[in-house]
Design a protein around this motif. Structure first.
Motif, PDB file in Angstrom:
ATOM      1  N   LEU A 109       0.859  -1.185   0.000  1.00 33.63           N
ATOM      2  CA  LEU A 109       0.000   0.000   0.000  1.00 33.63           C
ATOM      3  C   LEU A 109       0.891   1.230   0.000  1.00 33.63           C
ATOM      4  CD1 LEU A 109      -2.672   1.566   0.293  1.00 33.63           C
ATOM      5  CD2 LEU A 109      -2.449   1.279   2.777  1.00 33.63           C
ATOM      6  N   VAL A 110       0.694   2.075  -0.995  1.00 27.18           N
ATOM      7  CA  VAL A 110       1.417   3.348  -1.058  1.00 27.18           C
ATOM      8  C   VAL A 110       0.461   4.420  -0.540  1.00 27.18           C
ATOM      9  CG1 VAL A 110       2.581   5.010  -2.543  1.00 27.18           C
ATOM     10  CG2 VAL A 110       2.809   2.564  -2.994  1.00 27.18           C
ATOM     11  N   LEU A 111       0.757   4.928   0.635  1.00 30.49           N
ATOM     12  CA  LEU A 111      -0.088   5.910   1.308  1.00 30.49           C
ATOM     13  C   LEU A 111       0.535   7.285   1.139  1.00 30.49           C
ATOM     14  CD1 LEU A 111      -2.675   5.836   3.131  1.00 30.49           C
ATOM     15  CD2 LEU A 111      -1.113   5.927   5.093  1.00 30.49           C
ATOM     16  N   VAL A 112      -0.210   8.206   0.535  1.00 28.43           N
ATOM     17  CA  VAL A 112       0.329   9.524   0.185  1.00 28.43           C
ATOM     18  C   VAL A 112      -0.400  10.599   0.994  1.00 28.43           C
ATOM     19  CG1 VAL A 112       0.796  11.160  -1.671  1.00 28.43           C
ATOM     20  CG2 VAL A 112       0.830   8.692  -2.135  1.00 28.43           C
ATOM     21  N   GLY A 130       1.796  -2.021  -9.820  1.00 27.68           N
ATOM     22  CA  GLY A 130       0.976  -3.053  -9.211  1.00 27.68           C
ATOM     23  C   GLY A 130       0.587  -2.778  -7.778  1.00 27.68           C
ATOM     24  N   ASN A 131       0.882  -1.574  -7.267  1.00 31.47           N
ATOM     25  CA  ASN A 131       0.603  -1.248  -5.879  1.00 31.47           C
ATOM     26  C   ASN A 131      -0.822  -0.750  -5.676  1.00 31.47           C
ATOM     27  OD1 ASN A 131       3.238  -1.830  -4.943  1.00 31.47           O
ATOM     28  ND2 ASN A 131       3.961   0.153  -5.694  1.00 31.47           N
ATOM     29  N   TYR A 132      -1.275  -0.820  -4.442  1.00 31.29           N
ATOM     30  CA  TYR A 132      -2.496  -0.141  -4.020  1.00 31.29           C
ATOM     31  C   TYR A 132      -2.107   1.296  -3.669  1.00 31.29           C
ATOM     32  CZ  TYR A 132      -3.782  -5.030  -3.138  1.00 31.29           C
ATOM     33  OH  TYR A 132      -3.993  -6.385  -3.246  1.00 31.29           O
ATOM     34  N   VAL A 133      -2.954   2.257  -4.040  1.00 36.24           N
ATOM     35  CA  VAL A 133      -2.594   3.652  -3.821  1.00 36.24           C
ATOM     36  C   VAL A 133      -3.763   4.390  -3.173  1.00 36.24           C
ATOM     37  CG1 VAL A 133      -1.772   5.783  -4.873  1.00 36.24           C
ATOM     38  CG2 VAL A 133      -1.133   3.588  -5.876  1.00 36.24           C
ATOM     39  N   VAL A 134      -3.477   5.053  -2.053  1.00 33.85           N
ATOM     40  CA  VAL A 134      -4.457   5.927  -1.391  1.00 33.85           C
ATOM     41  C   VAL A 134      -3.748   7.242  -1.070  1.00 33.85           C
ATOM     42  CG1 VAL A 134      -5.917   6.305   0.627  1.00 33.85           C
ATOM     43  CG2 VAL A 134      -5.752   4.012  -0.372  1.00 33.85           C
ATOM     44  N   ALA A 135      -4.287   8.345  -1.578  1.00 37.01           N
ATOM     45  CA  ALA A 135      -3.767   9.675  -1.268  1.00 37.01           C
ATOM     46  C   ALA A 135      -4.835  10.423  -0.489  1.00 37.01           C
ATOM     47  CB  ALA A 135      -3.419  10.434  -2.551  1.00 37.01           C
ATOM     48  N   GLY A 136      -4.423  11.122   0.544  1.00 34.61           N
ATOM     49  CA  GLY A 136      -5.389  11.866   1.349  1.00 34.61           C
ATOM     50  C   GLY A 136      -4.775  13.096   1.961  1.00 34.61           C
ATOM     51  N   VAL A 162     -12.707  10.789  -3.443  1.00 31.93           N
ATOM     52  CA  VAL A 162     -13.588  10.275  -2.394  1.00 31.93           C
ATOM     53  C   VAL A 162     -13.786  11.368  -1.354  1.00 31.93           C
ATOM     54  CG1 VAL A 162     -13.995   8.460  -0.702  1.00 31.93           C
ATOM     55  CG2 VAL A 162     -12.647   7.959  -2.759  1.00 31.93           C
ATOM     56  N   CYS A 163     -15.041  11.773  -1.148  1.00 28.34           N
ATOM     57  CA  CYS A 163     -15.345  12.801  -0.156  1.00 28.34           C
ATOM     58  C   CYS A 163     -16.774  12.613   0.336  1.00 28.34           C
ATOM     59  CB  CYS A 163     -15.165  14.200  -0.746  1.00 28.34           C
ATOM     60  SG  CYS A 163     -16.371  14.592  -2.034  1.00 28.34           S
ATOM     61  N   ASP A 164     -17.117  13.350   1.373  1.00 26.11           N
ATOM     62  CA  ASP A 164     -18.458  13.340   1.959  1.00 26.11           C
ATOM     63  C   ASP A 164     -19.101  14.689   1.669  1.00 26.11           C
ATOM     64  OD1 ASP A 164     -20.715  13.359   3.527  1.00 26.11           O
ATOM     65  OD2 ASP A 164     -19.665  13.114   5.440  1.00 26.11           O
ATOM     66  N   PHE A 200      -9.972  12.195  -0.157  1.00 28.16           N
ATOM     67  CA  PHE A 200      -9.070  11.132  -0.601  1.00 28.16           C
ATOM     68  C   PHE A 200      -9.141  10.944  -2.108  1.00 28.16           C
ATOM     69  CE2 PHE A 200     -10.016  10.207   3.797  1.00 28.16           C
ATOM     70  CZ  PHE A 200      -8.816   9.772   4.313  1.00 28.16           C
ATOM     71  N   LEU A 201      -8.151  10.210  -2.588  1.00 26.43           N
ATOM     72  CA  LEU A 201      -8.051   9.830  -3.988  1.00 26.43           C
ATOM     73  C   LEU A 201      -7.531   8.392  -3.982  1.00 26.43           C
ATOM     74  CD1 LEU A 201      -6.223  12.157  -6.561  1.00 26.43           C
ATOM     75  CD2 LEU A 201      -6.693   9.759  -6.947  1.00 26.43           C
ATOM     76  N   VAL A 202      -8.220   7.470  -4.655  1.00 26.05           N
ATOM     77  CA  VAL A 202      -7.846   6.053  -4.574  1.00 26.05           C
ATOM     78  C   VAL A 202      -7.679   5.455  -5.961  1.00 26.05           C
ATOM     79  CG1 VAL A 202      -9.034   5.791  -2.365  1.00 26.05           C
ATOM     80  CG2 VAL A 202     -10.240   5.211  -4.482  1.00 26.05           C
ATOM     81  N   SER A 203      -6.825   4.438  -6.028  1.00 26.49           N
ATOM     82  CA  SER A 203      -6.564   3.737  -7.289  1.00 26.49           C
ATOM     83  C   SER A 203      -7.673   2.729  -7.566  1.00 26.49           C
ATOM     84  CB  SER A 203      -5.203   3.046  -7.220  1.00 26.49           C
ATOM     85  OG  SER A 203      -5.143   2.146  -6.132  1.00 26.49           O
ATOM     86  N   PRO A 204      -7.754   2.203  -8.798  1.00 28.49           N
ATOM     87  CA  PRO A 204      -8.849   1.297  -9.187  1.00 28.49           C
ATOM     88  C   PRO A 204      -8.904   0.001  -8.382  1.00 28.49           C
ATOM     89  CG  PRO A 204      -7.728   2.147 -11.132  1.00 28.49           C
ATOM     90  CD  PRO A 204      -6.909   2.567  -9.956  1.00 28.49           C
ATOM     91  N   ASN A 205      -7.788  -0.415  -7.795  1.00 31.29           N
ATOM     92  CA  ASN A 205      -7.764  -1.666  -7.033  1.00 31.29           C
ATOM     93  C   ASN A 205      -8.065  -1.463  -5.544  1.00 31.29           C
ATOM     94  OD1 ASN A 205      -5.384  -0.329  -6.567  1.00 31.29           O
ATOM     95  ND2 ASN A 205      -4.042  -2.065  -7.012  1.00 31.29           N
TER      96      ASN A 205
END
Length: 348
Positions: free
Chosen positions: A205-208, A239-245, A284-286, A315-320
């Motif tokens: 998981l690449v957390l940004v 091939g990583n999972y990516v979540v930026a927030g 991704v937001c509320d 947040f911003l997330v990858s397709p996986n």
């Protein structure tokens, strides 16, 4: 007449000379981070992530100095410092309670002071740390001369903390829109990238963690957003999972309709565009709860003519990465000018 001119010129020369000395000092002391820096991890996490379900929190904590009673000079207020040390301790204690008692697997924080005059030298990271974590400076200046009284020394930045293992963390510099001499007292924005192993596979998981430009002419935010998107795409292609927030300082799609501007003279964010996303990525937001308020005055939601709120955190997330839930926690801006945002995700 000569005496009058002398009386006028001497103070003027003193002011000019003092300004020159200050600019020279700040130029020599300017924070100039490298393009990429490996960061030292604090503590030690316990094992790999379980990708079947992760609770992630992002929160700009306003350096534990911008609670409901605060204003800020760049937003039309007057101050830049916390009211006093007691206020910092109170805000920070409440923030730490939220961070540590919410059942979050991963926490990304912005505006965490570690040695700043505006927060009376408190190392806020120590109160917010889980088993392991990392802090990346994005604002370091020995003396910020504005407003009055001046902000003074600032050392502040991004912090990511967790009970799980962080394999590696890096500070990746973002484009800076300010030229000399303004660059000497401005933030040097960056991405705080944490790489965490995921149980049951080779991918990580690449957390940004991010906090993009606020008070530029707009070009800085755009350049930083482009750099962010390019980095996220590169990591996903590995091939990583990516979540930026974090704090994008730009309105999420649909949020200006949900929380319209009440006065065109107020600070107006840029807008995050769906077209800027790499293919398959999602914002991704509320949209039901604002994430930030304008600091033109102490918070007074009943004063609708002068209370401006925004949705600029998320947040911003990858397709996986599948988002199961997103919520902005409505804390009434009691301890920060931002509300925290949480998501629950699974890694596909």
């Amino acid at each position: 007449m000569k005496k009058l001119l002398k009386a006028l010129l001497i103070p003027l020369l003193v002011v000019v000379m003092a300004a020159g000395v200050l600019v020279g000092f700040l130029t020599g002391a300017e924070y100039k981070p490298a393009a990429v820096e490996t960061l030292a991890l604090r503590g030690e996490g316990a094992g790999a992530l379980d990708g079947s379900g992760l609770n992630i929190l992002s929160w700009n904590i306003g350096y534990a100095g911008l609670g409901a009673a605060s204003d800020f000079f760049m937003d039309g207020g007057k101050s830049a410092r916390a009211a006093d040390r007691a206020a910092v301790d109170r805000y920070l204690g409440n923030i730490a309670d939220t961070v540590k008692n919410g059942g979050y697997d991963l926490v990304m924080l912005q505006e965490v002071d570690v040695d700043s005059s505006r927060t009376y030298g408190v190392d806020e990271s120590a109160s917010l740390m889980r088993r392991t974590g990392v802090h990346a400076l994005n604002y370091s200046c020995p003396f910020v001369p504005v407003p009055f009284p001046p902000m003074g020394k600032v050392n502040s930045g991004l912090m990511t903390t967790t009970d799980y293992e962080i394999r590696e963390a890096e500070r990746i510099a973002l484009p800076c829109p300010f030229s000399w001499p303004m660059s000497t007292v401005n933030l040097k924005r960056c991405l705080l990238v944490s790489r965490l192993p995921v149980a049951g596979g080779d991918r990580e998981l690449v957390l940004v963690n991010l906090h993009l430009e606020a008070y530029d002419d707009g070009e800085g935010k755009l350049a930083q957003t482009r750099a962010l998107m390019e980095f996220l795409q590169e990591e996903y292609e590995k091939g990583n999972y990516v979540v930026a927030g974090g704090d994008f300082n730009q309105a999420f799609p649909g949020s200006l309709e949900a929380f319209p501007m009440v006065d065109p003279a107020y600070w107006t964010p840029g807008v995050l565009e769906e077209a800027s996303l790499p293919e398959g990525f999602s914002f991704v937001c509320d949209l039901t709860t604002p994430s930030c308020r304008l600091l033109n005055q102490p918070y007074d939601p009943s004063d609708t003519a002068h209370t401006q709120v925004y949705l600029i955190d998320g947040f911003l997330v990858s397709p996986n990465v599948t988002v199961r839930e997103v919520e902005t926690l409505d804390l009434g801006f009691a301890d920060s000018d931002h509300n925290p945002v949480r998501i629950r995700v699974s890694l596909d």
